[in-house]
Design a protein around this motif. Structure first.
Motif, short mmCIF file in Angstrom:
data_model
loop_
_atom_site.label_atom_id
_atom_site.label_comp_id
_atom_site.label_asym_id
_atom_site.label_seq_id
_atom_site.Cartn_x
_atom_site.Cartn_y
_atom_site.Cartn_z
N HIS A 174 6.59 10.03 22.96
CA HIS A 174 6.44 9.92 24.41
C HIS A 174 5.18 10.71 24.81
CE1 HIS A 174 7.29 10.12 28.66
NE2 HIS A 174 8.28 9.25 28.48
N THR A 175 4.45 10.19 25.79
CA THR A 175 3.20 10.83 26.22
C THR A 175 3.39 12.32 26.53
OG1 THR A 175 2.84 8.74 27.34
CG2 THR A 175 1.23 10.45 27.75
N LEU A 176 4.49 12.63 27.21
CA LEU A 176 4.72 14.03 27.60
C LEU A 176 4.95 14.91 26.38
CD1 LEU A 176 7.06 13.46 30.67
CD2 LEU A 176 4.64 14.09 30.68
N ILE A 177 5.63 14.35 25.38
CA ILE A 177 5.88 15.12 24.15
C ILE A 177 4.56 15.39 23.42
CG2 ILE A 177 6.95 15.01 21.84
CD1 ILE A 177 9.32 13.61 23.16
N ILE A 178 3.70 14.36 23.39
CA ILE A 178 2.39 14.55 22.73
C ILE A 178 1.61 15.65 23.44
CG2 ILE A 178 0.17 13.46 22.20
CD1 ILE A 178 1.66 10.86 21.71
N GLU A 179 1.62 15.60 24.75
CA GLU A 179 0.88 16.63 25.51
C GLU A 179 1.46 18.02 25.25
OE1 GLU A 179 -0.35 13.66 29.17
OE2 GLU A 179 0.99 15.34 29.61
N ASP A 180 2.80 18.08 25.19
CA ASP A 180 3.46 19.37 24.95
C ASP A 180 3.09 19.91 23.57
OD1 ASP A 180 5.38 21.42 25.66
OD2 ASP A 180 6.60 20.57 24.04
N LEU A 181 3.13 19.02 22.57
CA LEU A 181 2.78 19.46 21.20
C LEU A 181 1.31 19.88 21.12
CD1 LEU A 181 4.69 16.82 19.03
CD2 LEU A 181 5.10 19.28 19.08
#
Lengths: 221, 508
Positions: free
Chosen positions: B496-503
């Protein structure tokens, strides 16, 4: 059994498509719309027919529609649009029509005209360029997938009634050397990525989407 | 060779002194270099001082002078302006260089060093600056005796004229009008002639009339100018028939003068507007860092620029075709109407432009043009990464030979896409959706800052697919989670885009 690729129009782009597909041993059939195109394709020893864009295309009814992929690559986008509409009208919902458009505006029109997939040329090229600059790793991955000579592939595997995978939970599926990307649900023709769901039991006629090297894929199949 | 005179030794010492050169460069940048980052703060500071000074003058008109404000205006602000004037005088010419040049000239001609000639040369160079309108305004604004006499305090308004120094728009306005010097002189001569002739005539016709309001030559001049400007206050007016005839002629001449003046200013602005815009873009471009230089504005360029803008990257477009450049402007891009294949363009943009450029994208519709641009860029920088679009397959090698690091042939790309869509339509469509910018589920990259980044991703408990690891052109597909990877490698993941940004944030 591999599909027959029916290409409409024979220009620089079609030549490149033909060259790529010939390397893969695909069956190709070309319909061109001018004498120049016809002569050019004849010299390449291709199966080619000369037609007019406003002809009724009744001869296409003789083809096994489900096994064919129709590629509309005419330079003139208006003609491409007219052709897509004619094919959809003639061949019905089962025909798989791929059309090429330059701009996003024309891509939308082609979709409305009945193309199953529209490749927006400018957008795809720009996407590739920006990815090359900003995301070298992603670009490398997509290039490998696109390159037919590379062993890394994305594949679709249909779940038949006898499949061992029938009823398995998609999110817990472990296949050696294979990445399970997701599934196309047969019932709703809906894409489901593994990373967006907690659990999904595979049903008959679902299509599993996998990324793997050629050798690992063959074992699965 | 005889020993150098003391002044020449001093000039040499100054010329070779890093400290002196750096100071001079600093003040030059602060006062004259519009691209210098601190100049705008200096300009704003000076504008504030000018406004305070004029504000005090206005306050004094109806109030008793306030000693504190007077001290601020007459001493502090005047001293600051005086320092600025002296700095400008110092910077306007290089006295050390003039001295050294004069000394060398005399030495070459085997004659004794003529110090007085050098001094005259220096004084003349300073005088040349001092008689420029801006320098005169600066001097009038600081001369203290203007403030000592109350009547002359009005000269503080000269400080307003100093605003020319600090506002670019005023500079542009003056520049524009200076291009129409001939027309303006013609207009001024015409106006002068009409005013002179009409004043004399009206004076001779009205001055003896006891009921008339035009009694003196000054009245006649005043009436003439007020009438010609089409303002016509009516306080002074001709009453004789002959005088009214003159008035009609002057009114018509006034309308013509106004029309002429308007047309001069409008035509000057029209001609210079593009130049001004270009200068503005040039100044803006000189400040950009890590920019993408797009050479040629086509449909593909527009799309690439849009995609890069979505990623918050700076983009500068070079396009010498006026129509295309205008399209780029309409699309709200930073565009310079200059040829990407001309060395002159890069001269204008500054020597360090290519050092500040991440990549140059050669996207013109012709391979010939792209080859030419690639060679131009390569002649200026061997390091800059260049990517070129290929229009004709047979020209690929030429573009590579010209120095393009990467060549993209769209037909080949589209053929591959069409092939994949034909053979595995659903699979490829699903994979392709990962590249769409607005997708919820997408593919992204994480730059490894630790060798155990794969284990860290696993431990994050996010739902992530690790596709592979990329390092120096090599791609390891589906790596084992325990694999230790080189720092700086890039990990391709799907999530998910948000997960990528978080990582990306947590593992950075």
């Amino acid at each position: 059994m591999s599909a027959t690729i029916v290409i409409f129009g024979y220009n620089e782009l079609s030549k490149e498509i033909v060259s790529t597909m010939r390397e893969q041993g695909e069956a190709i059939c070309i319909y061109c719309f001018s004498d120049d195109e016809f002569q050019s394709a004849t010299s390449e020893e291709l199966e080619i027919y000369r037609v007019e864009v406003d002809s009724n295309f009744d001869f296409l009814r003789e083809l096994d529609i489900k096994r064919c992929r129709f590629l509309c690559t005419i330079d003139d986008e208006a003609k491409n649009l007219f052709l897509s509409l004619s094919l959809r009208d003639l061949l019905g919902d089962n025909a798989h029509i791929i059309a090429l458009a330059t701009t996003a505006e024309n891509a939308l029109k082609l979709r409305l005209a009945g193309a199953s997939i529209v490749v927006a040329q400018i957008q795809s090229a720009a996407n590739t360029i920006v990815h090359l600059l900003e995301y070298p790793a992603l670009s490398c991955f997509f290039e490998k997938i696109l390159d037919s000579s590379d062993s890394l592939q994305v594949a679709q595997v249909s779940i038949s009634g006898e499949s061992k995978l029938l009823g398995s939970d998609l999110c817990r599926l472990e296949l050696d050397g294979v990445i399970v990307l997701g599934v196309i649900r047969h019932e709703r023709s809906e894409q489901l990525f593994v990373v967006e769901i907690d659990s999904y039991l595979l049903c008959e006629n679902d299509t599993l989407i996998l990324i793997a090297n050629q050798s690992d894929l063959e074992q699965i199949r | 060779m005889s020993k150098e005179p003391f002044v020449v030794s001093l000039a040499y010492r100054l010329g070779s002194s890093d400290k002196y050169t750096n100071y001079k460069l600093f003040f030059h940048n602060l006062l004259n270099n519009n691209t210098y980052r601190y100049k705008k703060y200096f300009d704003v500071g000076m504008i504030v001082l000018i406004l305070i000074s004029v504000g005090i003058l206005v306050y004094d008109v109806t109030n008793n002078p306030n000693p504190t404000l007077e001290f601020l205006n007459n001493i502090i602000i005047t001293i600051i302006f005086a320092i600025e004037y002296l700095l400008r005088l110092w910077l306007c010419s290089d006295s050390s260089k003039i001295l050294i040049d004069s000394y060398r000239r005399d030495a070459l001609l085997k004659r004794p060093f003529r110090l007085h000639v050098a001094i005259v040369e220096i004084v003349l160079s300073k005088l040349k600056y001092m008689i420029t309108p801006t320098a005169i305004i600066d001097l009038l604004a600081i001369l203290p005796f203007f403030h000592a006499l109350r009547a002359l305090r009005l000269f503080v308004v000269f400080r307003i004229l100093k605003l020319f120094h600090y506002t670019q728009n005023m500079h542009h306005f003056a520049q524009i009008l200076s291009t129409k010097k001939f027309e303006l002189y013609t207009l001024l001569t015409f106006v002068g002639l009409i005013v002179f002739v009409s004043s004399i005539i009206i004076y001779t016709m009205e001055a003896r009339n006891p009921n008339g309001s035009i009694r003196t030559l000054f009245d006649a001049f005043y009436w003439s100018i007020v009438t010609m400007s089409t303002v016509g206050y009516g306080d002074v007016a001709p009453i004789s028939s002959a005088g009214r005839v003159v008035a009609m002629v002057v009114i018509m001449a006034g309308v013509a003068v106004l029309a002429f003046a308007t047309s001069i200013v409008v035509s000057a602005f029209t001609q210079k507007l593009d130049d001004i815009r270009q200068t503005r873009v040039l100044q803006k471009a000189k400040k950009l860092q890590n920019l993408y230089l797009i050479c040629g504005y086509t449909l593909l360029s527009a799309q690439c620029a849009d995609e890069l803008r979505k990623l918050k990257r700076s983009v500068l477009i070079l396009e010498d075709n006026a129509q295309r450049a205008s399209m780029a402007r309409i699309d709200d891009h930073l565009v310079l109407e200059l040829s990407a294949s001309s060395l002159l363009t890069y001269d204008m943009l500054g020597v360090d432009l290519l050092e500040r450029t991440s990549s140059a994208l050669l996207l013109a519709d012709s391979d010939v043009e792209n080859v030419y641009t690639a060679l131009t860029i390569r002649s200026l920088s061997t390091k800059l990464n260049t990517l070129s679009i290929l229009k004709e397959k047979r020209n690929r090698k030429k573009l590579l030979l010209a120095g393009s690091d990467r060549v993209v042939y769209t037909e080949e790309l589209l053929a591959q896409l069409s092939h994949k869509h034909s053979t595995n339509p659903q699979a490829y469509e699903m994979l392709h959706s990962l590249r769409v910018v607005d997708s919820k589920i997408t593919a992204g990259e994480i730059v490894a800052t630790s060798s155990t980044v794969l284990a860290q991703i696993e431990q994050s408990r996010h739902s992530v697919i690790v596709v592979g690891v990329y390092r120096r052109g090599r791609f390891i597909f589906n790596p084992d989670r325990d694999l230790e990877i080189e720092i700086g490698s890039r990990v391709v993941i799907i999530a998910h885009t948000l997960i990528i940004e978080d990582l990306q944030r947590s593992l950075a």
